[in-house]
Design an enzyme around this catalytic site. Structure first.
Site, PDB file in Angstrom:
ATOM      1  N   GLU A  93       0.822  -1.213   0.000  1.00 22.93           N
ATOM      2  CA  GLU A  93       0.000   0.000   0.000  1.00 22.93           C
ATOM      3  C   GLU A  93       0.860   1.270   0.000  1.00 22.93           C
ATOM      4  OE1 GLU A  93      -1.490   1.745   3.522  1.00 22.93           O
ATOM      5  OE2 GLU A  93      -1.186  -0.059   4.723  1.00 22.93           O
ATOM      6  N   LYS A 116      -3.334  -2.621  16.452  1.00 22.36           N
ATOM      7  CA  LYS A 116      -2.821  -1.894  17.617  1.00 22.36           C
ATOM      8  C   LYS A 116      -3.983  -1.320  18.399  1.00 22.36           C
ATOM      9  CE  LYS A 116      -0.337   0.926  15.006  1.00 22.36           C
ATOM     10  NZ  LYS A 116      -0.932   0.697  13.689  1.00 22.36           N
TER      11      LYS A 116
HETATM   12  N1  PSU Z   1      -2.249   1.440  10.581  1.00 19.79           N
HETATM   13  C1  PSU Z   1      -0.902   1.552  10.604  1.00 19.79           C
HETATM   14  N2  PSU Z   1      -0.270   2.238   9.621  1.00 19.79           N
HETATM   15  C2  PSU Z   1      -0.962   2.787   8.569  1.00 19.79           C
HETATM   16  C3  PSU Z   1      -2.384   2.626   8.531  1.00 19.79           C
HETATM   17  C4  PSU Z   1      -2.984   1.949   9.545  1.00 19.79           C
HETATM   18  O1  PSU Z   1      -0.271   1.071  11.511  1.00 19.79           O
HETATM   19  O2  PSU Z   1      -0.350   3.406   7.698  1.00 19.79           O
HETATM   20  C5  PSU Z   1      -3.138   3.174   7.359  1.00 19.79           C
HETATM   21  C6  PSU Z   1      -3.470   2.051   6.358  1.00 19.79           C
HETATM   22  O3  PSU Z   1      -3.362   2.575   5.060  1.00 19.79           O
HETATM   23  C7  PSU Z   1      -4.903   1.725   6.671  1.00 19.79           C
HETATM   24  C8  PSU Z   1      -5.418   3.096   7.021  1.00 19.79           C
HETATM   25  O4  PSU Z   1      -5.611   1.138   5.597  1.00 19.79           O
HETATM   26  O5  PSU Z   1      -4.387   3.692   7.780  1.00 19.79           O
HETATM   27  C9  PSU Z   1      -6.704   3.050   7.784  1.00 19.79           C
HETATM   28  O6  PSU Z   1      -7.244   4.327   7.849  1.00 19.79           O
HETATM   29  P1  PSU Z   1      -8.739   4.510   8.352  1.00 19.79           P
HETATM   30  O7  PSU Z   1      -8.721   4.059   9.762  1.00 19.79           O
HETATM   31  O8  PSU Z   1      -9.004   5.979   8.180  1.00 19.79           O
HETATM   32  O9  PSU Z   1      -9.587   3.630   7.470  1.00 19.79           O
END
Ligand code: PSU
Ligand code: MN
Length: 305
Positions: free
Chosen positions: A27, A162
């Site tokens: 990603e 987490k």
């Molecule tokens: N958790 C992490 N690092 C990240 C993300 C989540 O430890 O970079 C990023 C990922 O791209 C995940 C996104 O898909 O955050 C989720 O965002 P939201 O909670 O706004 O859907």
């Protein structure tokens, strides 16, 4: 194969897919919003190298100039890493407008899964997925990543979840949506920075072959949706649970106080945790991503057999 008019598959990725060789998707929100520059670019390039060393071809995914890209050049990765928060964090709902206006977008887990599936890539490595946030019973903050796992046929390797998330509710949501949660060599859901969370996974599988076999069965049966593989951070890079949990609690508290909401929440919390831990959380984050890249490449290798 490349039937989607908005999709560009990099030549190396296309050649691997055509030859039935293993490919691993990556990603780009983790690059633009998940880590600071220059560690983000360094990490992204190292992850690609690790995937190659383990016999697969990496395909970092993003939206560039309105094109859905499966496979980025080093220049494109550097561009996204330097642009950082100025790139739009793109989840499922963002795709139509970004594509129509020819914009750039950093793909979350959800969007990376969508584009990977379009390209014919079945395995994806990342650090952490989005989930049900703490307090979601009033904020309704539930990541679109969970819905994507419910409907898109891509296996995602992560380091568990987490505790910026409500782990219990995240597991309940995945259960409702029929997403198998696999623990790689563990019965316990790993908690990203640490190896233990107190929550159980659905199945413990100890070999990349067994994970590939389970996913193959899912695909063969035509069961909609993906699979979540949780891979504990190597012991030597894991954090002291007390230190990291305190940092997470403080970050969540601060986000609440400042009224941070919507798509800003996850990036805000990650940056805050990094500041509070003096960069220790970033070092762990980088290591667990490397660990996931290695496992994903091995799973992809078995799936391609
Ligand atoms: N958790 C992490 N690092 C990240 C993300 C989540 O430890 O970079 C990023 C990922 O791209 C995940 C996104 O898909 O955050 C989720 O965002 P939201 O909670 O706004 O859907
Ligand atoms: Mn959210």
């Amino acid at each position: 194969m490349n039937l989607n008019p908005y999709l560009d598959i990099a030549p190396e990725v296309k050649a691997a897919l055509d030859a039935g060789k293993p490919v691993v998707a990556l990603e780009s929100t983790i690059i633009s919003h998940g880590m600071p520059y220059p560690q983000n670019v360094e990490t992204a390039l190292n992850v690609e190298r690790i995937i190659r060393e383990n016999g697969a071809v990496p395909a970092t995914i993003a939206i560039i100039g309105g094109r859905l890209k499966a496979g980025l050049s080093e220049e494109e990765i550097t561009y996204l890493g330097k642009k950082g928060y100025d790139v739009i964090k793109a989840s499922r709902r963002d795709l139509p407008v970004l594509v129509a206006r020819g914009d750039d977008g950093a793909t979350t887990v959800a969007t990376t899964m969508i584009i990977a599936e379009m390209a014919g890539i079945r395995v994806f490595a990342t650090g952490g997925i989005g989930g049900v946030h703490r307090g979601a019973e009033t904020t309704m903050d539930i990541s679109a990543d969970l819905e994507e796992l419910a409907q898109t046929g891509v296996l995602v390797v992560c380091a568990g979840a987490k505790s910026i998330l409500d782990l219990g509710l995240t597991l309940e949501y995945l259960e409702t949506k029929g997403v198998p949660v696999i623990g790689y060599q563990t019965e316990e859901l790993p908690a990203f920075y640490t190896r233990k969370s107190g929550f159980s996974v659905d199945y413990r599988l100890d070999a990349p072959e067994s994970i590939a076999a389970a996913f193959r069965a899912k695909l063969d049966m035509g069961l909609k949706g993906g699979m979540l593989v949780t891979n504990p951070i190597p012991e030597e890079y894991s954090m002291d649970p007390e230190v990291i949990n305190k940092a997470i609690d403080d970050a969540v508290e601060e986000a609440k106080r400042l009224g941070v909401h919507g798509k800003q929440t996850t990036p805000f919390l990650l940056a805050k945790i990094k500041d509070i831990t003096g960069g220790d959380s970033l070092a762990s984050n980088i290591r667990l991503v490397y660990n996931n890249a290695e496992l994903a490449a091995k799973i992809a290798g078995n799936l391609a057999k």
